[in-house]
Write an enzyme that holds these catalytic residues in place. Structure first.
Site, short mmCIF file in Angstrom:
data_model
loop_
_atom_site.label_atom_id
_atom_site.label_comp_id
_atom_site.label_asym_id
_atom_site.label_seq_id
_atom_site.Cartn_x
_atom_site.Cartn_y
_atom_site.Cartn_z
N CYS A 125 0.93 -1.03 0.10
CA CYS A 125 -0.09 -0.04 -0.02
C CYS A 125 0.79 1.21 -0.02
CB CYS A 125 -0.94 0.11 1.10
SG CYS A 125 -1.96 -1.19 1.56
N LYS A 166 3.11 -9.96 3.18
CA LYS A 166 2.79 -10.00 1.61
C LYS A 166 3.76 -8.96 0.97
CE LYS A 166 -0.73 -11.24 -1.77
NZ LYS A 166 -2.17 -11.39 -1.88
N GLY A 214 -0.68 -16.92 -9.94
CA GLY A 214 -0.77 -17.62 -11.50
C GLY A 214 -1.03 -19.03 -11.26
#
Ligand code: ZN
Length: 667
Positions: free
Chosen positions: A518, A553, A626
């Protein structure tokens, strides 16, 4: 390819053609409430726009996607135009429309039709406590001593006719019996035979009553594996009437012979006894797509019919008529493989005596049960039932399998709980939570490209208080096995600290996942995780308030991702999630301009990051980016990840995570 064909591009279509490998059928588009439900179709260069009930579906010709309300849905085929006709994949109607307009439409794959529902309130989506998961996800148990079956199965048994409908009068039955008595007797015995073999069984009627033909199949829903209707055959009076004997088993298809047509006609005629209006072939938005009827289970039904018929023929005195096919109305509403057993001819002396005798009924019930067991064994063999994926220990708890739903894929679970069995997964990572409610970025929020998806949702979420009051309690009462990770985001360090402090006492929270990508408003918009100092300050602040484990993350575009993982570890992080989306932009196709790239293109990027961090840092990794197949998940696990999370692929097909969890269990 199965396609849905819309004709008359200029005006609302009055007819929909369904094209299948077996030919085409035209279907009138009708509505019982005037023309309100009409489709609108417009073509503009490579873009096709279809309006339905106020929702605009935007197709890109040649691309297997459709966009509606800022969300991109995958399709099984690509839309295309030939001359004046637009072809759309059937999956749009069968899958996408019910997902977008779930409160208004329901797709019945069996009939098949798209049904407009009466004005519906929110549907309670929770799986009832104690309900068993679908056969494919049930944990493997010890084999049943009698059958060798490992899964729990439920069979719906339908004794034909009943009440005012006697069925055929039974010329050679004794004691004034008629067909409805014989079918009920055999069905009851069949139930007992199945239960003795450890298989659940349910009767559509257990007394001498009449159940609507259209309602019988409805007994066979989510929990049901097979539908078996029991009947007694009869020959029309005539010269060879009493010479024909034997059993035959039907599955639903077009009748191929006169005899098959006769039997179907005889059994379908029952409808004249029934009081309720037949609910076949009507409905507000009458997409009655007869030609696709039951295709889904055709092969399975045929296989079941063959095994049951084989077994019955061995005990039957009257001979083997083999497997037959015809259009039985009672089979059209079952949601699973369905057969109809004609147990013998009431118009034949030998068959009649056999069917009316207690011994004959027992032999038939036992033989049908054996056929069902043979089918279920094949079915389990096909599923290659083995032990479920090995549980994974992380954050001081056990995850039943390593598959999570990635943050942003499933909201707070409620949105997807009707299509995903959340409890079959290792866990769910919630949408990002911020202190205040956030509306998110301007639409469009998602754009697709050949390598995956570009999104800029903008952390839309209901805010800390609502998440604490509503979302997490729902997860706590709904989930019994899957774990919950709460994703945390913010524009300042205080934002992160407030969210964590506000939720860390809730037992449902297994860990927090800190979104380090962020923009930090106090640092001019530089991402928290972009520098070692920024990341250190963020993890330190979160660690200070969290009483639960932390996963951080990280972005895939860091120059030294292992070095940053080390920073997180040093500040007390318990794991890292690798990787977040990658920044990207495409011709201003997002309301926000730039967004994050996800989907297949991210797979090798995330695997490399996982590999580097596992080799150099020794902190547990949640691999994400993915993953579309079990092979992709194994790439991350082989690189050292403890858990994997599925994101974009679950948006396209919500069943992917469950499938991967199951496939991982096969070793
Ligand atoms: Zn019958």
């Amino acid at each position: 390819m199965i396609v849905l064909l819309l004709v008359a591009l200029a005006s609302p279509p009055q007819v929909v053609l369904i094209a299948t490998p077996r030919g085409q059928t035209s279907v009138p588009v009708t509505t019982e409430r005037g023309p309100a439900a009409a489709l609108t179709v417009a073509l503009d260069g490579p873009r096709a726009t279809v309006g339905l009930s106020g929702v605009v579906f935007v197709f890109q010709l040649g691309a297997p996607f459709v966009r509606a309300g800022g969300v991109v849905y995958a399709l099984v085929g690509e839309p295309y135009v030939t001359r004046d006709t637009l072809f759309l994949p059937l999956s749009w109607l069968a899958d996408c429309v019910p997902r977008v307009l779930g409160a208004r439409y329901h797709w019945d794959p069996v009939t098949p039709r798209l049904e407009e529902l009466p004005v519906a309130g929110p549907v309670a989506a929770a799986r009832p406590v104690g309900a068993s998961p679908g056969a494919g996800t049930a944990p493997a148990a010890a084999p049943h001593p009698l059958t060798g079956l490992r899964l729990r199965h439920l069979i719906v048994i339908d004794p034909g006719h009943g009440g005012v409908d006697p069925g055929n009068p039974g010329r050679y039955f004794t004691d004034g019996l008629v067909e409805k008595d014989i079918t009920l007797a055999i069905a009851r015995l069949l139930r007992a035979e199945l239960v003795r073999r450890g298989i659940g069984a349910l009767l559509t009627r257990s007394t001498d009553s009449l159940v609507d033909l259209a309602d019988r199949g409805a007994f066979c829903k989510a929990e049901c594996d097979l539908f078996v209707s029991i009947h007694v055959n009869a020959m029309p009076a005539g010269r060879r009437a009493d010479r024909v004997s034997g059993a035959e088993t039907y599955f639903l298809s077009d009748a191929k012979t006169e005899d098959q047509e006769r039997v179907a006609k005889m059994e379908n005629e029952v409808i004249r006894f029934e009081t309720g209006a037949p609910s076949v072939a009507t409905g507000p938005l009458g997409f009655i797509l007869r030609d696709l009827q039951l295709n889904e289970y055709l092969r399975e039904s045929a296989q079941l019919a063959a095994l049951v018929q084989d077994s019955v023929a061995k005990v039957h005195p009257g001979g083997d008529h083999g497997v037959q096919q015809a259009g039985f109305m009672v089979l059209t509403t079952a949601r699973r493989p369905a057969i109809l057993v004609e147990t013998g001819f009431a118009t034949n002396r030998t068959d009649g005596a056999f069917l009316a005798s207690s011994l004959g009924q027992h032999k038939l019930a036992s033989a049908i049960a054996e056929g069902i067991v043979a089918y279920l064994l094949e079915f389990e063999h096909k599923l290659a039932i083995v032990a479920p994926a090995t549980p994974v220990r992380l954050f001081g708890v056990s995850f039943q399998n390593p598959v999570l739903l990635a943050s942003g894929t499933a909201g707070f679970g409620r949105e997807v709980s009707r299509v995903i069995d959340l409890d079959a997964l290792g866990g769910i990572v919630t949408k990002a939570v911020t202190p205040e409610e956030r509306r998110g970025h301007r639409a469009p929020r998602v754009a697709e490209f050949a390598g995956g998806m570009l999104n800029a949702v903008g952390l839309a979420n209901p805010g800390l208080d609502a998440v604490r009051a509503r979302e997490l309690p729902w997860l706590a009462t709904t989930l019994r096995r899957a774990r919950v990770l709460v994703n945390v985001a913010g524009a300042t360090l205080d934002d992160y600290a407030r969210v964590i402090a506000g939720l860390t006492d809730l037992p449902v929270v297994t860990a927090f996942e800190i979104n380090a990508s962020c923009p930090n408003t106090s640092a001019g918009g530089l991402e928290f995780g972009a520098t070692a100092d920024g990341l250190r300050a963020l993890v330190r602040r979160c660690r200070a308030v969290a009483t639960r484990p932390l996963a951080v993350k990280l972005s895939p575009v860091l120059a030294d991702i292992a070095g940053m993982a080390q920073v997180a570890k040093d500040e007390g992080a318990d794991a890292v999630t690798l990787v977040n989306t990658m920044p990207g932009m495409l011709d201003r196709r997002l309301g926000n301009g730039a967004g994050g790239v996800s989907g297949p293109a991210l797979l090798p990027v995330g695997v490399l990051a996982t590999c580097r961090v596992c080799e150099r840092v020794g902190i547990p990794v949640i691999g994400v980016g993915g993953i579309r197949t079990v092979g992709d998940a194994r790439e991350y696990l082989a690189a050292g990840a403890s858990l994997v999370a599925i994101g974009t692929a679950a948006l396209a097909d919500p069943r992917v995570p469950e499938r991967i969890a199951r496939d991982l269990g096969r070793g």
